[in-house]
Design a protein around this motif. Sequence first.
Motif, PDB file in Angstrom:
ATOM      1  N   TYR A  12       0.826  -1.209   0.000  1.00  0.00           N
ATOM      2  CA  TYR A  12       0.000   0.000   0.000  1.00  0.00           C
ATOM      3  C   TYR A  12       0.859   1.257   0.000  1.00  0.00           C
ATOM      4  N   ALA A  13       1.956   1.244   0.735  1.00  0.00           N
ATOM      5  CA  ALA A  13       2.845   2.410   0.773  1.00  0.00           C
ATOM      6  C   ALA A  13       3.447   2.662  -0.602  1.00  0.00           C
ATOM      7  N   LEU A  14       3.844   1.609  -1.289  1.00  0.00           N
ATOM      8  CA  LEU A  14       4.395   1.757  -2.643  1.00  0.00           C
ATOM      9  C   LEU A  14       3.346   2.314  -3.601  1.00  0.00           C
ATOM     10  N   ILE A  15       2.124   1.839  -3.463  1.00  0.00           N
ATOM     11  CA  ILE A  15       1.035   2.358  -4.299  1.00  0.00           C
ATOM     12  C   ILE A  15       0.816   3.839  -4.008  1.00  0.00           C
ATOM     13  N   ALA A  16       0.811   4.219  -2.722  1.00  0.00           N
ATOM     14  CA  ALA A  16       0.596   5.622  -2.356  1.00  0.00           C
ATOM     15  C   ALA A  16       1.678   6.514  -2.944  1.00  0.00           C
ATOM     16  N   VAL A  17       2.928   6.076  -2.868  1.00  0.00           N
ATOM     17  CA  VAL A  17       4.039   6.866  -3.412  1.00  0.00           C
ATOM     18  C   VAL A  17       3.917   6.979  -4.935  1.00  0.00           C
ATOM     19  N   ALA A  18       3.614   5.873  -5.599  1.00  0.00           N
ATOM     20  CA  ALA A  18       3.454   5.896  -7.060  1.00  0.00           C
ATOM     21  C   ALA A  18       2.274   6.781  -7.457  1.00  0.00           C
ATOM     22  N   ALA A  19       1.177   6.684  -6.723  1.00  0.00           N
ATOM     23  CA  ALA A  19      -0.009   7.494  -7.021  1.00  0.00           C
ATOM     24  C   ALA A  19       0.277   8.976  -6.823  1.00  0.00           C
ATOM     25  N   LEU A  20       0.946   9.300  -5.728  1.00  0.00           N
ATOM     26  CA  LEU A  20       1.278  10.691  -5.464  1.00  0.00           C
ATOM     27  C   LEU A  20       2.233  11.236  -6.525  1.00  0.00           C
ATOM     28  N   THR A  21       3.176  10.415  -6.934  1.00  0.00           N
ATOM     29  CA  THR A  21       4.124  10.816  -7.979  1.00  0.00           C
ATOM     30  C   THR A  21       3.403  11.032  -9.308  1.00  0.00           C
ATOM     31  N   GLY A  22       2.561  10.085  -9.667  1.00  0.00           N
ATOM     32  CA  GLY A  22       1.842  10.177 -10.943  1.00  0.00           C
ATOM     33  C   GLY A  22       0.862  11.338 -10.997  1.00  0.00           C
ATOM     34  N   THR A  23       0.160  11.597  -9.899  1.00  0.00           N
ATOM     35  CA  THR A  23      -0.800  12.707  -9.901  1.00  0.00           C
ATOM     36  C   THR A  23      -0.080  14.053  -9.808  1.00  0.00           C
ATOM     37  N   ALA A  24       0.964  14.122  -8.986  1.00  0.00           N
ATOM     38  CA  ALA A  24       1.703  15.380  -8.840  1.00  0.00           C
ATOM     39  C   ALA A  24       2.347  15.797 -10.159  1.00  0.00           C
ATOM     40  N   ALA A  25       2.733  14.832 -10.966  1.00  0.00           N
ATOM     41  CA  ALA A  25       3.351  15.139 -12.259  1.00  0.00           C
ATOM     42  C   ALA A  25       2.389  15.887 -13.183  1.00  0.00           C
ATOM     43  N   GLN A  26       1.101  15.811 -12.897  1.00  0.00           N
ATOM     44  CA  GLN A  26       0.104  16.465 -13.745  1.00  0.00           C
ATOM     45  C   GLN A  26      -0.261  17.875 -13.273  1.00  0.00           C
ATOM     46  N   LEU A  27       0.291  18.311 -12.151  1.00  0.00           N
ATOM     47  CA  LEU A  27      -0.134  19.575 -11.543  1.00  0.00           C
ATOM     48  C   LEU A  27       0.584  20.826 -12.052  1.00  0.00           C
ATOM     49  N   LYS A  28       1.670  20.668 -12.771  1.00  0.00           N
ATOM     50  CA  LYS A  28       2.491  21.810 -13.175  1.00  0.00           C
ATOM     51  C   LYS A  28       1.685  22.962 -13.793  1.00  0.00           C
ATOM     52  N   PRO A  29       0.758  22.696 -14.716  1.00  0.00           N
ATOM     53  CA  PRO A  29       0.014  23.814 -15.317  1.00  0.00           C
ATOM     54  C   PRO A  29      -0.878  24.564 -14.322  1.00  0.00           C
ATOM     55  N   TYR A  30      -1.222  23.940 -13.213  1.00  0.00           N
ATOM     56  CA  TYR A  30      -2.160  24.532 -12.272  1.00  0.00           C
ATOM     57  C   TYR A  30      -1.473  25.267 -11.118  1.00  0.00           C
ATOM     58  N   LEU A  31      -0.246  24.916 -10.810  1.00  0.00           N
ATOM     59  CA  LEU A  31       0.434  25.484  -9.643  1.00  0.00           C
ATOM     60  C   LEU A  31       0.643  26.994  -9.757  1.00  0.00           C
ATOM     61  N   SER A  32       0.961  27.462 -10.935  1.00  0.00           N
ATOM     62  CA  SER A  32       1.216  28.897 -11.106  1.00  0.00           C
ATOM     63  C   SER A  32      -0.066  29.725 -10.986  1.00  0.00           C
ATOM     64  N   LEU A  33      -1.219  29.088 -11.049  1.00  0.00           N
ATOM     65  CA  LEU A  33      -2.495  29.810 -10.990  1.00  0.00           C
ATOM     66  C   LEU A  33      -2.950  30.101  -9.559  1.00  0.00           C
ATOM     67  N   GLY A  34      -2.276  29.505  -8.598  1.00  0.00           N
ATOM     68  CA  GLY A  34      -2.704  29.683  -7.209  1.00  0.00           C
ATOM     69  C   GLY A  34      -3.730  28.641  -6.821  1.00  0.00           C
TER      70      GLY A  34
END
Length: 147
Positions: A12-34
């Motif tokens: 479960y910990a490995l899944i959580a880390v992979a999930a967090l990594t995969g979802t965080a990789a998609q956030l770049k366009p949104y971070l600069s917007l606040g």
Amino acid sequence: MTSRQSALCVFYALIAVAALTGTAAQLKPYLSLGIVQGNVHFWQDTLVNAASRFITVDIMFVFAVVWRWMLTEGRRLRMGGYFWYLPASLLIAFSAALPVFMIHREIARSRLNPAEVDDTGAAGAFSVMLVTAVALAYTWRALSAVI
């Protein structure tokens, strides 16, 4: 805690880390917007086409069922702070919050009488591994697109 439960917690910990990594990789366009505008834009993007609307509606119904189960299971097992997994799943990532909940659940289950602990069996374990492999493949693909 049994060795099986410990192995599940690692899984479960490995899944959580992979999930967090995969979802965080998609956030770049949104971070600069606040925080507010980023969220508004993110949710607008979930409605862009039929596929994104499908997955958004699908995951919302999964949320409804799993959140209900998480609340019931948290109360049943007397898991302190179990209610925090609901906002965490919305604000961070459901795919990361749920495995962390499952770790918490396994720790709580380890306090039970072994006769009270059920097992999904080989078919359940195989289906979880298969879905995890597909999710990891998508995570790898998402990371390679960002890197």
